[in-house]
Design a protein around this motif. Sequence first.
Motif, short mmCIF file in Angstrom:
data_model
loop_
_atom_site.label_atom_id
_atom_site.label_comp_id
_atom_site.label_asym_id
_atom_site.label_seq_id
_atom_site.Cartn_x
_atom_site.Cartn_y
_atom_site.Cartn_z
N LEU A 1 0.82 -1.21 0.00
CA LEU A 1 0.00 0.00 0.00
C LEU A 1 0.85 1.26 0.00
O LEU A 1 0.36 2.34 -0.33
CB LEU A 1 -0.93 0.01 1.23
CG LEU A 1 -1.77 -1.23 1.47
CD1 LEU A 1 -2.63 -1.03 2.71
CD2 LEU A 1 -2.61 -1.58 0.26
N HIS A 2 2.12 1.11 0.38
CA HIS A 2 3.01 2.27 0.47
C HIS A 2 3.94 2.38 -0.74
O HIS A 2 4.74 3.32 -0.81
CB HIS A 2 3.84 2.17 1.75
CG HIS A 2 3.02 2.30 3.00
ND1 HIS A 2 2.80 3.50 3.64
CD2 HIS A 2 2.34 1.36 3.71
CE1 HIS A 2 2.02 3.30 4.70
NE2 HIS A 2 1.74 2.02 4.77
N VAL A 3 3.87 1.42 -1.66
CA VAL A 3 4.66 1.50 -2.88
C VAL A 3 3.91 2.43 -3.84
O VAL A 3 2.84 2.08 -4.34
CB VAL A 3 4.85 0.11 -3.53
CG1 VAL A 3 5.61 0.23 -4.84
CG2 VAL A 3 5.57 -0.82 -2.56
N VAL A 4 4.46 3.61 -4.09
CA VAL A 4 3.77 4.60 -4.89
C VAL A 4 3.92 4.29 -6.38
O VAL A 4 5.03 4.29 -6.91
CB VAL A 4 4.29 6.02 -4.59
CG1 VAL A 4 3.56 7.05 -5.46
CG2 VAL A 4 4.13 6.34 -3.12
N VAL A 5 2.81 3.99 -7.02
CA VAL A 5 2.77 3.73 -8.46
C VAL A 5 2.07 4.91 -9.11
O VAL A 5 0.90 5.17 -8.85
CB VAL A 5 2.02 2.42 -8.76
CG1 VAL A 5 1.90 2.21 -10.26
CG2 VAL A 5 2.74 1.23 -8.11
#
Length: 280
Positions: free
Chosen positions: A176-180
């Motif tokens: 959820l914290h991996v910014v795509v």
Amino acid sequence: MSTDFQHGREALGARLRELRVEAGLDGKALADRLGWQRSKVSRLQNGHQTATENDLAAWAEAVGAPGQAAELKARLRGLESQQRHWRRQLAAGHTPVQDRYVVEYHRTATVRGYETSVVPGLFQTPDYARRLLAQNAELMRSPRDTDAAVQARMRRQEVLYQPGKLFRVLIWEAALHVVVGTGEEMAGQLDRLVGLIGMSTVELGIVPLGARMPITPKHGFWIFDEERVVVETVNTELQYDSADDLALYGRVWDHLAETAAYGAKAHRLIARARSTVAAT
């Protein structure tokens, strides 16, 4: 038939031939012992026919090496894993692969899945999917059919609204914290996840950071109708359907599910991630 599958079948056939030669038998003699047509012996050892477990057990017995049956069956199970390299699958772009997934999900009633670093395609927004598909096309140097592939991925999501389906999906909170994409696009993706909570066809669990993990799997995986497991690596898609593999992955999923947060607790974890990524 995939090239990988055929190569595996040929390797198994070579091992069968080796055992026959070690026993001092020619093809006719072995066929007579087994009560088979000589052509079947030839097809099996040349990789032109897929052996059954019974075939392999009979072969091992006939060449005086019954102890080799377990090894031969293990080779067969490895062959049946159907390893499919992404480079070949993506030769015509991402759209054909996404279309295949549409068909697979429509014919599946129950799915259990776990993802460690990405929101599953089944739950992706168009913006999030577009970013990932474009990145993957660049990485794999495959044809750029991103818009069509996004549309196909969105069609896959129609199954979420079909009665009788159940998608039990676990996501490690880190994903959820991996910014795509942009912060706004990522916020929209997290809002999409919140909207899935409470759906009758979706059971969404978030495995929290800092949770005491009874097991630490190294990769994501998907179990379809308790009949086959699909594992995606950087270069390959692996499929397993043996009872042992299904039981193993089922146990892993069960352990993860015990640590996951659901409902309001899952909502809070998603909201925490949203407050972070929206500022990027």
